[in-house]
Design an enzyme around this catalytic site. Structure first.
Site: not given
Length: 396
Positions: A285, A369, A371
């Site tokens: 990011c 992202h 995750e």
């Protein structure tokens, strides 16, 4: 039979919340969460789940989130899904805009109603407006600056709110990282949540990783711990000398809010020193954007940004397509990538850059992202890719 104004059969639907756009447009709705007002940039998020993680993601600092999915709040909230590292901290979205009122929670993990949770965290909410129309406006005109206001008595200083929305400078050129970064160094060993077990602990770490905190999420730290990392989190302004003195096996550049060019004024020289040291480096990011700046590329403000949990991205190193979770209003300009920096991932929505790696160096980053939290887990492999780079470096 005529109903009178004071007849209880006709409830009072006086607006108790407003969204005032910088161009003077006023949208009326009904207030949720905290009372007061807050200024920010309005974006829309297409995710159907994970509103608690979204609202507590520090990358959303300075923004007002419009959820396109109408049923937000129906699974309540809990203390496990908060993404800010400091559980008591409030960095994250400044306001939330919903289509419908919040229903009572229906989920075995729920501990609090979303409305009460918003009040406790000081987040202003608004429901009852046409979020599809607002989303269409953002798609055509870009993300507007606005003020969200909530007053139970329905009384507002409309002139003052319009002036505040008009005068707010916007996110371009704004460094928001000081609002969200950790104040001091700390270590992390909690591993990802497993159903019926909860969170685990990393007690046999293989790697020593330093994570530079530009607004890091808890689930990023958990996934790093999950692939064998003992993680030391350091504030955003930590010097490269201090970072490298810790003899890390790898350095992680975290997500975060604001304009990467503004934060890069102090972050880029540090990242350049880390790259020169040969230390394996992984960015996500804002960390990805500043890695781009560190190698000589430029970043740009996006028209409507990417915010959601359903964004298709092609990994050009494998040819595979993964569905990703995204949250960014700036992007690396792929046309400015210098020789030696290869584009590895692209958005299949608009072709924008979503990943780079440095030729011949153990350095890579992605815009999205991996995750998730919320979103699909297609991209978890990137954490293992980082671990593999560190393992190769240690064996060399």
């Amino acid at each position: 039979m005529t109903q009178h104004d004071n007849d209880p059969a006709w409830p009072d639907h006086k607006p108790t919340a407003l969204l005032v756009l910088a161009d003077g447009t006023v949208l009326e709705g009904f207030g949720l969460g905290a009372e007061g007002h807050a200024v920010g940039e309005v974006c829309f998020n297409t995710a159907m789940t994970g509103y608690e993680e979204i609202l507590t993601d520090p990358s959303y600092a300075g923004q007002l989130i419009t959820f396109t999915f109408p049923h937000i709040g129906n699974v309540g909230t809990n203390e496990e899904d908060i993404e800010t590292v400091n559980m008591a901290a409030t960095p994250g979205a400044r306001g939330v805009i919903l289509r419908t009122a919040i229903t009572d929670p229906s989920n075995y993990r729920a501990t609090k109603h979303l409305d009460a949770w918003l009040k406790a965290r000081g987040i202003i909410g608004l429901s009852g407006i046409d979020t599809r129309a607002l989303t269409a406006l953002i798609r055509s005109k870009g993300m507007p600056n606005a003020v969200i206001a909530h007053a139970k008595n329905g009384e507002f200083d409309l002139h003052g709110l319009k002036e505040e929305a008009r005068e707010w400078p916007g996110l371009e050129g704004m460094d928001l990282v000081p609002m969200v970064t950790s104040g001091q160094r700390f270590t992390w060993d909690e591993t990802p949540w497993l159903w019926d077990k909860g969170f685990g602990r990393q007690d046999k770490a293989e790697f020593n990783v330093v994570a530079i905190d530009y607004g890091i999420k808890r689930n990023i730290l958990r996934l790093l711990a999950g692939v064998g990392c003992k993680v030391t989190v350091v504030p955003a302004t930590t010097s490269s000398e201090d970072i490298l003195a810790m003899k890390p096996d790898g350095v992680f550049l975290s997500n975060g809010p604001g304009d990467p060019a503004a934060t890069g004024k102090y972050a880029v020289p540090v990242i350049q020193d880390v790259i020169k040291s040969g230390t394996p480096t992984f960015g996500i990011c804002l960390g990805h954007q500043m890695l781009g700046l560190a190698v000589g590329a430029k970043t740009k403000k996006m028209h409507q940004g990417h915010h959601g949990a359903n964004h298709p991205v092609k990994d050009e190193t494998t040819g595979k397509v993964e569905i990703t979770s995204m949250n960014h209003g700036f992007a690396v300009d792929e046309t400015t990538l210098p020789k030696g920096a290869t584009q590895t991932h692209i958005s299949l929505f608009d072709g924008s850059n979503c990943g780079i790696q440095l030729d011949g160096k153990p350095v890579f980053s992605v815009q999205y992202h991996p995750e998730a939290s919320p979103g699909p887990r297609d991209s978890h492999y990137l954490f293992q890719r980082f671990a593999d780079l560190m393992r190769q470096k240690k064996r060399a």
